[in-house]
Design a protein around this motif. Structure first.
Motif, short mmCIF file in Angstrom:
data_model
loop_
_atom_site.label_atom_id
_atom_site.label_comp_id
_atom_site.label_asym_id
_atom_site.label_seq_id
_atom_site.Cartn_x
_atom_site.Cartn_y
_atom_site.Cartn_z
N LEU A 133 73.10 -4.42 13.24
CA LEU A 133 72.93 -3.15 13.96
C LEU A 133 71.46 -2.99 14.36
CD1 LEU A 133 75.13 -0.85 11.69
CD2 LEU A 133 75.74 -1.74 13.95
N SER A 134 70.89 -4.04 14.91
CA SER A 134 69.44 -4.11 15.09
C SER A 134 68.89 -3.10 16.09
CB SER A 134 69.02 -5.52 15.52
OG SER A 134 69.61 -5.85 16.77
N GLU A 135 69.76 -2.51 16.95
CA GLU A 135 69.23 -1.52 17.89
C GLU A 135 68.82 -0.25 17.16
OE1 GLU A 135 73.35 0.07 17.46
OE2 GLU A 135 72.27 -1.79 17.17
N GLY B 98 87.05 -7.42 1.80
CA GLY B 98 87.24 -7.93 0.45
C GLY B 98 86.72 -6.88 -0.52
N ASN B 99 86.81 -7.16 -1.81
CA ASN B 99 86.35 -6.17 -2.79
C ASN B 99 84.87 -5.86 -2.63
OD1 ASN B 99 88.87 -5.91 -3.93
ND2 ASN B 99 88.53 -7.57 -5.43
N THR B 100 84.07 -6.88 -2.35
CA THR B 100 82.63 -6.68 -2.13
C THR B 100 82.20 -7.16 -0.75
OG1 THR B 100 82.05 -8.86 -3.07
CG2 THR B 100 82.18 -6.99 -4.60
N LYS B 101 83.04 -7.95 -0.09
CA LYS B 101 82.67 -8.56 1.19
C LYS B 101 82.88 -7.56 2.33
CE LYS B 101 83.80 -12.79 1.63
NZ LYS B 101 84.57 -14.05 1.82
N CYS B 102 81.85 -7.41 3.18
CA CYS B 102 81.91 -6.41 4.24
C CYS B 102 80.99 -6.79 5.39
CB CYS B 102 81.55 -5.03 3.69
SG CYS B 102 79.93 -4.99 2.90
N PHE B 103 81.01 -5.96 6.43
CA PHE B 103 80.07 -6.13 7.53
C PHE B 103 79.82 -4.76 8.16
CE2 PHE B 103 84.27 -6.85 9.44
CZ PHE B 103 84.24 -6.01 10.55
N CYS B 104 78.73 -4.67 8.89
CA CYS B 104 78.39 -3.45 9.63
C CYS B 104 78.42 -3.78 11.12
CB CYS B 104 77.00 -2.94 9.24
SG CYS B 104 76.87 -2.36 7.55
N ALA B 105 79.10 -2.94 11.90
CA ALA B 105 79.20 -3.18 13.33
C ALA B 105 79.64 -1.89 14.02
CB ALA B 105 80.20 -4.30 13.61
N PHE C 65 84.93 -5.05 17.25
CA PHE C 65 83.60 -4.56 16.91
C PHE C 65 82.55 -5.34 17.69
CE2 PHE C 65 86.39 -4.18 13.25
CZ PHE C 65 86.21 -2.86 12.86
N ARG C 66 81.36 -4.77 17.74
CA ARG C 66 80.24 -5.45 18.40
C ARG C 66 79.04 -5.40 17.47
NH1 ARG C 66 76.08 -4.49 22.31
NH2 ARG C 66 75.88 -6.24 23.77
N ALA C 67 78.36 -6.54 17.32
CA ALA C 67 77.21 -6.62 16.42
C ALA C 67 76.32 -7.78 16.85
CB ALA C 67 77.67 -6.83 14.98
N GLU C 68 75.07 -7.75 16.37
CA GLU C 68 74.18 -8.88 16.60
C GLU C 68 74.43 -9.93 15.52
OE1 GLU C 68 69.47 -10.09 16.41
OE2 GLU C 68 69.97 -8.08 17.17
N HIS C 69 74.70 -11.14 15.95
CA HIS C 69 74.98 -12.23 15.02
C HIS C 69 73.68 -12.95 14.65
CE1 HIS C 69 79.52 -12.38 15.12
NE2 HIS C 69 79.22 -11.43 16.00
N ASN D 99 72.60 -15.72 15.27
CA ASN D 99 72.01 -16.51 16.36
C ASN D 99 71.23 -15.64 17.35
OD1 ASN D 99 74.01 -15.20 17.81
ND2 ASN D 99 75.27 -17.03 18.15
N GLY D 100 71.22 -14.31 17.11
CA GLY D 100 70.47 -13.40 17.96
C GLY D 100 71.26 -12.82 19.12
N ASN D 101 72.51 -13.28 19.29
CA ASN D 101 73.35 -12.79 20.39
C ASN D 101 74.24 -11.63 19.93
OD1 ASN D 101 72.38 -14.78 22.17
ND2 ASN D 101 73.92 -16.24 21.45
N TRP D 102 74.39 -10.66 20.83
CA TRP D 102 75.34 -9.57 20.57
C TRP D 102 76.72 -10.05 21.00
CZ3 TRP D 102 74.88 -4.71 18.42
CH2 TRP D 102 73.59 -4.35 18.02
N GLU D 103 77.67 -10.02 20.07
CA GLU D 103 78.99 -10.55 20.35
C GLU D 103 80.08 -9.58 19.89
OE1 GLU D 103 79.33 -14.38 18.54
OE2 GLU D 103 77.48 -15.14 19.43
N LYS D 104 81.21 -9.63 20.58
CA LYS D 104 82.37 -8.83 20.19
C LYS D 104 83.31 -9.71 19.37
CE LYS D 104 85.73 -7.60 23.05
NZ LYS D 104 86.47 -6.92 24.13
N PHE D 105 83.86 -9.14 18.31
CA PHE D 105 84.81 -9.88 17.47
C PHE D 105 85.87 -8.91 16.98
CE2 PHE D 105 81.33 -8.33 14.93
CZ PHE D 105 81.89 -7.87 13.74
N SER D 106 87.02 -9.45 16.58
CA SER D 106 88.16 -8.61 16.21
C SER D 106 88.69 -8.94 14.83
CB SER D 106 89.28 -8.77 17.24
OG SER D 106 88.86 -8.39 18.53
#
Length: 241
Positions: free
Chosen positions: A128-130, A168-175, A187-191, A193-200
């Motif tokens: 969420l680098s923006e 998962g119980n502890t595994k997560c992401f922010c997007a 969702f959309r997030a910066e990966h 590799n520095g690129n903003w990508e959409k993933f489902s």
């Protein structure tokens, strides 16, 4: 000539990034950085603005008193901040049970009815680098699991809102949520590799989804609502006049 002050220490105690402070005060992040480092003179206007923003006094801002002592806050009025471990090849990280530190509970959370349902954690990547960077403190509202909300309601009320998503119980992401259907979320997030990508993710593969509280909620207890519409809707509305 550099002038010693406690702005950075106070900001970190509140759990805010320079970007948050800059946006709230209508200035640039580099301006806040220079003020913290004493590279820019603190005018009376800036002192009053910062004192109001951080809910403190000018003497504390100038380093005359320890910012860890705030007579307006009770000593036990703190929020535990969980440690995290990143997965270097993706936006995923683990939130640990271990508490990394405790910080004063932001004023907006204190006055809300979700104070006991807030999880504080350190984001360990730049997804969420923006707005937030690796190492910033974030707060998630665990009072509602948005996985169970309808696709229509999510897109209407929370399009592009930042979410903490547990897979998962502890595994997560922010997007940021950008699409929602009956059986999946996008969702959309910066990966890394520095690129903003959409993933489902399929709805069934998500354990829970929790909104990340933004600066208005942390400071004041209310949420800014942004309304979005498609270009086609805007054109149709204009042509109907």
């Amino acid at each position: 000539m550099k002038t010693k002050n406690s702005i950075r220490e106070i900001r970190e105690l509140r759990g805010f990034s320079q970007a948050w402070v800059a946006e709230a005060l209508g200035t640039s992040q580099s301006q806040i950085d220079r003020l913290e480092k004493g590279q820019r003179r603190l005018t009376v206007e800036w002192l009053n603005k910062l004192a109001d923003f951080f809910d403190t006094d000018i003497g504390t801002l100038l380093g005359n008193r320890s910012p860890t002592i705030n007579q307006e806050r009770q000593e036990d009025n703190t929020t535990p901040i969980h440690a995290t471990i990143p997965h270097n090849s993706s936006v995923i990280f683990d939130i640990l049970e271990r508490i990394h530190l405790s910080v004063p509970t932001p004023y907006g959370i204190q006055k809300s009815n979700i104070i006991n349902d807030v999880i504080g954690f350190i984001i360990s990547n730049n997804s969420l680098s923006e707005r937030w960077s690796d190492g910033d403190i974030l707060y998630g509202d665990k009072s509602i699991n948005y996985k169970d909300e309808s696709a229509e309601a999510l897109l209407r009320d929370y399009f592009r809102c930042p979410f903490l998503v547990f897979i998962g119980n502890t595994k997560c992401f922010c997007a940021r949520l950008v699409e929602s259907s009956g059986d999946s979320f996008s969702f959309r997030a910066e990966h890394p590799n520095g690129n903003w990508e959409k993933f489902s993710y399929r709805r069934d593969d998500i354990i829970s989804m929790h909104r990340i509280l933004e600066w208005e909620e942390l400071l004041y207890g209310w949420r800014r609502v942004s309304f979005f519409q498609t270009f086609e809707d805007a054109v149709n509305k204009f042509n109907a006049k």
